[in-house]
Scaffold this motif. Structure first.
Motif, short mmCIF file in Angstrom:
data_model
loop_
_atom_site.label_atom_id
_atom_site.label_comp_id
_atom_site.label_asym_id
_atom_site.label_seq_id
_atom_site.Cartn_x
_atom_site.Cartn_y
_atom_site.Cartn_z
N HIS A 1 -7.30 -3.73 -16.87
CA HIS A 1 -8.49 -2.74 -16.49
C HIS A 1 -8.54 -1.31 -16.88
CE1 HIS A 1 -8.47 -6.02 -13.33
NE2 HIS A 1 -9.70 -6.31 -14.20
N LYS A 2 -7.21 -0.95 -17.16
CA LYS A 2 -6.80 0.35 -17.55
C LYS A 2 -7.28 1.50 -16.51
CE LYS A 2 -7.09 -0.74 -22.31
NZ LYS A 2 -6.42 -1.97 -22.37
N THR A 3 -6.72 1.06 -15.41
CA THR A 3 -7.07 1.95 -14.02
C THR A 3 -5.89 2.08 -13.21
OG1 THR A 3 -7.92 0.06 -12.98
CG2 THR A 3 -9.53 1.28 -14.04
N VAL A 4 -5.56 3.08 -12.51
CA VAL A 4 -4.65 3.20 -11.59
C VAL A 4 -4.97 2.73 -10.16
CG1 VAL A 4 -3.49 4.94 -10.00
CG2 VAL A 4 -3.89 5.49 -12.49
N GLU A 5 -4.18 1.87 -9.47
CA GLU A 5 -4.46 0.97 -8.28
C GLU A 5 -3.59 1.22 -7.21
OE1 GLU A 5 -4.23 -2.89 -9.75
OE2 GLU A 5 -6.29 -2.84 -10.78
N GLU A 6 -3.85 1.49 -6.12
CA GLU A 6 -2.89 1.58 -4.95
C GLU A 6 -2.59 0.04 -4.45
OE1 GLU A 6 -2.01 3.88 -0.74
OE2 GLU A 6 -3.80 3.86 -1.52
N GLY A 7 -1.36 -0.41 -4.28
CA GLY A 7 -1.03 -1.60 -3.59
C GLY A 7 -1.22 -2.59 -4.46
N PRO A 8 -1.12 -3.92 -4.33
CA PRO A 8 -1.18 -5.12 -4.89
C PRO A 8 -2.71 -5.50 -5.22
CG PRO A 8 -0.89 -5.57 -2.56
CD PRO A 8 -0.87 -4.08 -2.68
N ASP A 9 -3.28 -4.89 -6.37
CA ASP A 9 -4.76 -5.42 -6.60
C ASP A 9 -4.61 -6.41 -7.60
OD1 ASP A 9 -5.77 -3.63 -4.80
OD2 ASP A 9 -6.10 -2.14 -6.05
N CYS A 10 -3.86 -5.94 -8.73
CA CYS A 10 -3.67 -7.14 -9.84
C CYS A 10 -2.39 -7.71 -9.84
CB CYS A 10 -4.00 -6.42 -11.17
SG CYS A 10 -5.86 -5.75 -11.31
N PRO A 11 -2.32 -9.09 -10.65
CA PRO A 11 -1.01 -9.60 -10.72
C PRO A 11 -0.12 -8.70 -11.62
CG PRO A 11 -2.89 -10.95 -11.68
CD PRO A 11 -3.28 -9.58 -11.22
N LYS B 1 1.99 -9.32 -13.81
CA LYS B 1 2.19 -9.59 -15.15
C LYS B 1 0.99 -8.62 -15.98
CE LYS B 1 -1.54 -13.18 -15.83
NZ LYS B 1 -2.31 -12.38 -16.64
N ASP B 2 -0.15 -7.93 -15.25
CA ASP B 2 -0.67 -6.92 -15.69
C ASP B 2 -0.71 -5.57 -15.45
OD1 ASP B 2 -2.20 -9.30 -17.20
OD2 ASP B 2 -3.47 -9.54 -15.20
N ARG B 3 0.50 -5.06 -14.95
CA ARG B 3 0.56 -4.00 -14.47
C ARG B 3 1.77 -3.24 -14.42
NH1 ARG B 3 0.26 -6.00 -8.15
NH2 ARG B 3 2.46 -6.28 -8.03
N PHE B 4 2.11 -1.86 -14.55
CA PHE B 4 3.08 -1.20 -14.52
C PHE B 4 3.37 -0.61 -13.41
CE2 PHE B 4 3.13 0.19 -19.55
CZ PHE B 4 3.93 -1.22 -19.76
N GLY B 5 4.54 -0.57 -12.92
CA GLY B 5 4.72 0.34 -11.51
C GLY B 5 5.99 -0.46 -10.68
N PRO B 6 6.04 -0.13 -9.48
CA PRO B 6 5.28 0.91 -8.79
C PRO B 6 5.76 2.52 -9.19
CG PRO B 6 7.04 -0.11 -7.55
CD PRO B 6 7.02 -0.70 -8.65
N TYR B 7 4.91 3.26 -9.07
CA TYR B 7 5.12 4.81 -9.16
C TYR B 7 5.25 5.33 -7.89
CZ TYR B 7 4.48 3.71 -14.15
OH TYR B 7 4.64 3.15 -15.22
N ALA B 8 5.64 6.64 -7.88
CA ALA B 8 5.81 7.20 -6.51
C ALA B 8 4.34 7.93 -6.01
CB ALA B 8 6.88 8.22 -6.29
N PRO C 1 0.90 -1.25 0.17
CA PRO C 1 -0.11 0.11 0.05
C PRO C 1 0.82 1.16 -0.14
CG PRO C 1 -0.65 -1.65 1.50
CD PRO C 1 0.36 -2.30 1.10
N GLY C 2 0.58 2.13 -0.51
CA GLY C 2 1.34 3.45 -0.93
C GLY C 2 2.00 3.38 -2.17
N GLU C 3 2.27 2.40 -2.69
CA GLU C 3 2.89 2.24 -4.15
C GLU C 3 1.59 2.21 -5.23
OE1 GLU C 3 4.80 -1.47 -4.10
OE2 GLU C 3 6.74 -0.65 -3.35
N TRP C 4 1.84 2.94 -6.22
CA TRP C 4 0.77 3.25 -7.32
C TRP C 4 1.26 2.25 -8.55
CZ3 TRP C 4 -3.65 5.31 -5.90
CH2 TRP C 4 -3.69 6.12 -4.66
#
Length: 79
Positions: A21-31, A33-40, A12-15
């Motif tokens: 889903h083409k959405t921004v998520e905080e923390g470990p919501d999706c696997p 393999k399906d995400r870029f990040g973490p961002y500050a 949590p706190g990492e974006w």
């Protein structure tokens, strides 16, 4: 019920930007393999696709990675 639960990685706190889903998520919501990040920050994660395009363009135009046509890679000899 699954025998082994696949857990996502992150804190949590990492974006992240979820590619599925083409959405921004905080923390470990999706696997991973399906995400870029973490961002500050959330704002930085919202720009994930733009950042990826910029980085790809930099790589595609970087002369270190694209030798002149016909030139042998460093350390190799043409016979």
């Amino acid at each position: 019920m699954a025998l082994f639960k696949k857990r996502t990685v992150g804190k949590p706190g990492e974006w992240y930007y979820c590619l599925e889903h083409k959405t921004v998520e905080e923390g470990p919501d999706c696997p991973g393999k399906d995400r870029f990040g973490p961002y500050a920050s959330r704002a930085e994660a919202q720009r994930a696709m733009e950042i990826a395009r910029e980085r790809n363009l930099e790589w595609e135009t970087d002369p270190k990675w694209h030798d002149a046509k016909g030139a042998a890679p460093e350390g190799e000899r043409e016979d």
